[in-house]
Motif scaffolding. Structure first.
Motif, PDB file in Angstrom:
ATOM      1  N   ASN A  74       0.784  -0.957   0.054  1.00 12.98           N
ATOM      2  CA  ASN A  74       0.150  -0.013   0.016  1.00 12.98           C
ATOM      3  C   ASN A  74       0.777   1.379   0.137  1.00 12.98           C
ATOM      4  N   ALA A  75       1.899   1.213   0.722  1.00 15.36           N
ATOM      5  CA  ALA A  75       2.866   2.284   0.850  1.00 15.36           C
ATOM      6  C   ALA A  75       3.498   2.491  -0.572  1.00 15.36           C
ATOM      7  N   LEU A  76       3.934   1.468  -1.363  1.00 15.02           N
ATOM      8  CA  LEU A  76       4.297   1.677  -2.849  1.00 15.02           C
ATOM      9  C   LEU A  76       2.962   2.231  -3.482  1.00 15.02           C
TER      10      LEU A  76
ATOM     11  N   GLN B 124       1.103 -12.132  -8.499  1.00 18.52           N
ATOM     12  CA  GLN B 124       0.742 -12.111  -6.838  1.00 18.52           C
ATOM     13  C   GLN B 124       0.862 -10.454  -6.615  1.00 18.52           C
ATOM     14  N   LEU B 125       1.226  -9.506  -7.414  1.00 17.77           N
ATOM     15  CA  LEU B 125       1.224  -8.153  -7.152  1.00 17.77           C
ATOM     16  C   LEU B 125      -0.354  -7.686  -7.162  1.00 17.77           C
ATOM     17  N   LEU B 126      -0.415  -6.588  -6.340  1.00 16.32           N
ATOM     18  CA  LEU B 126      -1.945  -6.002  -6.083  1.00 16.32           C
ATOM     19  C   LEU B 126      -2.097  -5.527  -7.740  1.00 16.32           C
ATOM     20  N   LEU B 127      -3.327  -5.718  -8.124  1.00 16.97           N
ATOM     21  CA  LEU B 127      -3.661  -5.406  -9.498  1.00 16.97           C
ATOM     22  C   LEU B 127      -3.566  -3.879  -9.642  1.00 16.97           C
ATOM     23  N   THR B 128      -3.840  -3.046  -8.536  1.00 11.46           N
ATOM     24  CA  THR B 128      -3.726  -1.626  -8.583  1.00 11.46           C
ATOM     25  C   THR B 128      -2.423  -1.337  -8.864  1.00 11.46           C
ATOM     26  N   ILE B 129      -1.263  -2.083  -8.412  1.00  7.44           N
ATOM     27  CA  ILE B 129       0.178  -1.697  -8.709  1.00  7.44           C
ATOM     28  C   ILE B 129       0.392  -1.949  -9.856  1.00  7.44           C
ATOM     29  N   LYS B 130       0.030  -3.072 -10.437  1.00  2.00           N
ATOM     30  CA  LYS B 130       0.334  -3.504 -11.815  1.00  2.00           C
ATOM     31  C   LYS B 130      -0.386  -2.784 -12.753  1.00  2.00           C
TER      32      LYS B 130
END
Ligand SMILES: [Zn+2]
Length: 373
Positions: free
Chosen positions: A166-168, A190-196
């Motif tokens: 979440n920090a990222l 395995q990464l958050l979709l929002t990050i991807k």
């Protein structure tokens, strides 16, 4: 690390250079690909090229002040986030960073288990906590000290716990100018979709067989006859290929050590077994064992008479040389070298390997048992 120091993948290097040369440097990028691909090496070369003060021939120069710092991974504007085993005390961090830098220099094709073994941690407990992430991300809001860009390389971002993720995400949503994040992932699912959704993804393909062959064969000490087998077993995983090549190296060392021990003891039963082993090695490997032996003999003398220890030696080798050097001295060194050279010449003439091996072993045994004085 320069692009030319990363094995193969010239097509991918071209793409990366093209983006930098064309000024299309995405603020958040994801390099993903299988184990043993060039993900980490390419990220390191990319950042080095990006910050180089005088790039030449489609690569970083390797000599400017930026390249100099990048070659040791001590550039103040380049930060790393990587998995560790549990929370670290503030006082442990400098040592951990030192180990990480050494790992980058020595093993850029490695995986998480290699890193866990390297820093003596338990593989299963490795993760990226929020503390590590926050500390680095705070720095990202400061102006770059000297580089064109501030960069963060995150190795195994899939191991960020939810607070770290979440920090990222927060920082990716509000990017500071002239900052770059490179996420290097083996399992991007395995990464958050929002990050991807906020990163520009680049697939780093596995190595082709001929790329693995070219890279491994540069190390001339590796027995060539085993190379095709290593390449086949590695299936494009350069990390695995390097590990298999190391096993071949270890075999060579073991054969020489046992050979010397059995010769010294006049242990004819084991020497007879070893004459079969040696015979089955093939010409090139036999030559390699003898050349390896000659280099060990020379090192024994160096250690004995000048106390010089070659830093590139592995632990097991250092140990062997320190013990073996007790049996190598000025009274017998010439004889040992002469017998090994003679053996090499006999083998080159296609003589009976088993008989020649046996004969050489008896002569070596006699020489090794000669008194020092
Ligand atoms: Zn440079």
């Amino acid at each position: 690390m320069l692009f030319k120091e990363v094995a193969g993948v010239n097509d991918v290097k071209d793409k990366l250079r093209f983006a930098i040369d064309g000024n299309h440097v995405a603020h958040a990028q994801l390099f993903f690909g299988p184990e043993g691909s060039a993900k980490l090496g390419l990220a390191l070369a990319y950042i080095t090229y990006l910050n180089c003060l005088q790039p030449i021939d489609n690569d970083a120069c390797g000599t400017c002040s930026s390249c100099h710092k990048m070659s040791k991974w001590i550039h103040p504007d380049v930060h790393f986030i990587f998995p560790t085993a549990g929370a670290k005390k503030e006082s442990d961090k400098p040592q951990l960073l030192k180990e990480w830098r050494k790992f980058l220099l020595e093993m850029p094709y490695s995986n998480l288990s290699d890193w866990a073994a390297f820093c003596a941690a338990e593989n299963k407990g490795m993760s990226i906590g929020v503390e590590e992430s926050r500390a680095v991300m705070k720095l990202m809001h400061l102006k770059a000290f000297e580089a064109k860009y501030k960069s963060v390389i995150i190795w195994y971002p899939e191991l960020m716990n939810s607070s770290a993720s979440n920090a990222l995400l927060k920082i990716l949503e509000e990017p500071a100018p002239k900052t770059i994040f490179i996420l290097i992932s083996q399992n991007p699912d395995q990464l958050l979709l929002t990050i991807k959704s906020r990163v520009q993804a680049l697939f780093i393909r596995p190595y082709e067989d001929d790329e693995v062959y070219d890279f491994i064969s540069q190390d001339l000490s590796i027995v060539n006859s085993r190379l095709p087998q290593i390449v086949r077993l590695a299936e494009g995983n350069l990390n695995l290929a390097l590990a298999l090549a190391q096993e071949v190296e270890d075999d060579k060392q073991k054969i020489f050590r046992d050979w010397m021990l059995f010769s010294y003891k006049n242990d004819f039963i084991n020497l007879s077994k070893y004459s079969d082993t040696f015979n089955s090695l093939g010409k090139e490997s036999q030559k390699n064992v003898i050349n390896y032996g000659l280099s060990i003999i020379r090192m024994c003398l160096l250690v004995k008479y000048s106390e010089q220890v070659n830093e590139s030696l592995k632990e097991g080798e250092k140990d062997f040389i320190s013990k073996f050097s007790a049996f190598v001295h000025l009274k017998n060194i010439d004889i040992i070298i002469e017998k090994l050279n003679e053996f090499q010449n006999v083998l080159a003439r296609n003589a009976n390997t088993k008989i020649a091996f046996f004969h050489c072993s008896v002569q070596l045994g006699k020489a090794l048992r000669l008194p020092k004085e």
